[in-house]
Design an enzyme around this catalytic site. Structure first.
Site, short mmCIF file in Angstrom:
data_model
loop_
_atom_site.label_atom_id
_atom_site.label_comp_id
_atom_site.label_asym_id
_atom_site.label_seq_id
_atom_site.Cartn_x
_atom_site.Cartn_y
_atom_site.Cartn_z
N GLU A 74 11.28 30.25 -49.96
CA GLU A 74 10.60 30.88 -48.82
C GLU A 74 10.00 32.23 -49.20
OE1 GLU A 74 12.98 31.69 -45.29
OE2 GLU A 74 11.15 32.07 -44.17
N ASP A 94 15.84 28.01 -49.10
CA ASP A 94 15.76 29.12 -48.15
C ASP A 94 16.99 29.99 -48.39
OD1 ASP A 94 15.49 30.88 -46.11
OD2 ASP A 94 15.08 29.38 -44.56
N ILE A 96 18.10 32.69 -46.89
CA ILE A 96 18.81 32.93 -45.63
C ILE A 96 18.05 32.21 -44.54
CG2 ILE A 96 19.58 34.63 -43.93
CD1 ILE A 96 19.89 36.69 -46.08
N ASP A 97 18.58 31.10 -44.09
CA ASP A 97 17.97 30.42 -42.95
C ASP A 97 18.68 30.95 -41.71
OD1 ASP A 97 16.18 28.62 -41.73
OD2 ASP A 97 17.88 27.31 -41.31
N THR A 99 17.37 34.32 -40.53
CA THR A 99 17.30 35.75 -40.89
C THR A 99 17.52 36.65 -39.68
OG1 THR A 99 15.83 35.23 -42.73
CG2 THR A 99 15.83 37.50 -41.98
N ASP A 244 13.35 25.05 -44.84
CA ASP A 244 14.32 24.99 -43.75
C ASP A 244 14.98 23.62 -43.65
OD1 ASP A 244 13.65 27.61 -42.75
OD2 ASP A 244 11.85 26.77 -41.86
C1 IPD Z 1 13.68 30.08 -39.34
C2 IPD Z 1 14.87 29.47 -38.65
C3 IPD Z 1 14.54 29.26 -37.19
C4 IPD Z 1 13.32 28.39 -37.01
C5 IPD Z 1 12.15 28.94 -37.78
C6 IPD Z 1 12.52 29.14 -39.23
P1 IPD Z 1 14.18 31.77 -41.37
O1 IPD Z 1 13.98 30.29 -40.72
O2 IPD Z 1 15.21 28.25 -39.23
O3 IPD Z 1 15.58 28.60 -36.53
O4 IPD Z 1 12.97 28.34 -35.65
O5 IPD Z 1 11.09 28.02 -37.65
O6 IPD Z 1 11.42 29.64 -39.94
O7 IPD Z 1 12.89 32.49 -41.18
O8 IPD Z 1 15.29 32.41 -40.63
O9 IPD Z 1 14.46 31.48 -42.78
#
Ligand code: IPD
Length: 304
Positions: A74, A94, A96-97, A99, A244
């Site tokens: 990411e 990813d 940190i999914d 963030t 993700d």
């Molecule tokens: C996000 C999370 C969030 C989702 C977003 C993602 P991130 O990832 O998974 O739940 O709604 O579409 O981008 O930015 O925290 O790595």
């Protein structure tokens, strides 16, 4: 040890190491005044120094251990790198999914490490260090929580009580970071449609837009793992990314669930780059029955 087993072990060790870094950074986040940046000028799309640090660690370990493998991450992509998706083994990560959750200490945060070979997701590790939940899978060998608990949790012994209609389903979705009027109103309307009518309606009836409940926890990877576990029935999101979903997709598949993209069930496997995902748990009314799969997909299209 065959190679996917080796890759899985590598990813588990790495995820645990990253989990500790994430936890330490979370505990220290007020004392160290760590920096939060927005991506693409979007105040709802955040990145921290910990996201970047963890991704660099994963990238360097992959390079060191498997120099011929490719990497899609990411934060690497956010920094402007372009990737070519090939048949080569490719780690899709990813760091940190969730963030935003991480920034707030809301404990639904995961490091997500997936591997594709011949463009197919074959290894997936999703680790939530706050709850110490480690989800792992490799193609053809089942999905597990914390190494020993096979997923889904209560299926098939004792059998899950299968919901006979959407009215009995717990649905998860997310609002994502695209807050443009058009996207947001579509997403809010889809939740409105899911919640708006009381009473049970069959899967195939037109506009049967009512679920038992709708949840949103802020991590697509953990949402999909919740479906793999059988804690919820359906997850859909439009707008999240391959990093993700790739690792969690292996876990979902190995737990007997399915993921489709917006095109439908007959279009082949879900396009992990498609940014439109719908996951259904094992044993749900659409599982194994093409007609009900199709009617569910129709339904979700109507919701959307
Ligand atoms: C996000 C999370 C969030 C989702 C977003 C993602 P991130 O990832 O998974 O739940 O709604 O579409 O981008 O930015 O925290 O790595």
């Amino acid at each position: 040890m065959n190679s996917t087993e080796h890759y899985l072990e590598f990813a588990i060790n790495l995820a645990k190491q990253c989990g500790q870094i994430i936890l330490d950074a979370s505990n220290a986040r007020y004392s160290t005044n760590s920096k939060i940046h927005s991506k693409y000028g979007n105040q709802s799309d955040l990145v921290t120094e910990t996201d970047q640090l963890v991704e660099e660690l994963i990238k360097s370990k992959v390079k060191e251990s498997f120099p011929e493998h490719r990497f899609i991450g990411e934060e690497t992509m956010a920094a402007g790198y372009k990737h070519e998706f090939t048949d080569d083994p490719t780690w899709i990560v990813d760091p940190i999914d969730g963030t935003t959750n991480f920034i707030h200490g809301f404990p639904f945060v995961a490091v997500s490490i997936g591997l594709t070979i011949n463009k197919e997701p074959v290894v997936g590790v999703v680790f939530n260090p706050f709850l110490n939940e480690l989800y792992t899978a490799r193609k053809g060998h089942g999905a597990f929580l914390n190494h020993t608990t096979r997923l889904p949790l209560s299926y098939p012994n004792p059998p899950l009580q299968l919901p006979s209609s959407l009215a009995k389903c717990l649905v998860i979705t997310e609002f994502g970071s695209d807050r443009s009027d058009i996207t947001l109103s579509k997403k809010v309307n889809s939740v409105h449609n899911l919640l708006r009518k009381p009473g049970a309606v069959s899967w195939s009836s037109k506009k049967a837009g009512l679920a038992r409940g709708v949840r949103s926890i802020g991590s697509a990877a953990l949402n999909i793992c919740s479906i793999a576990m059988g804690r919820a029935d359906i997850f859909y999101e439009f707008g999240c990314w391959e990093w993700d979903v790739t690792a969690a997709l292996v876990i979902l598949n190995e737990a007997g669930g399915i993921m489709v993209s917006a095109q439908g069930y007959d279009e082949g496997p879900v396009d992990i780059f498609g940014r439109k995902y719908l996951a259904i748990r094992a044993g749900s009314p659409c599982d194994g029955d093409k007609d009900s799969k199709q009617s569910q997909l129709r339904l979700v299209r109507e919701i959307w």
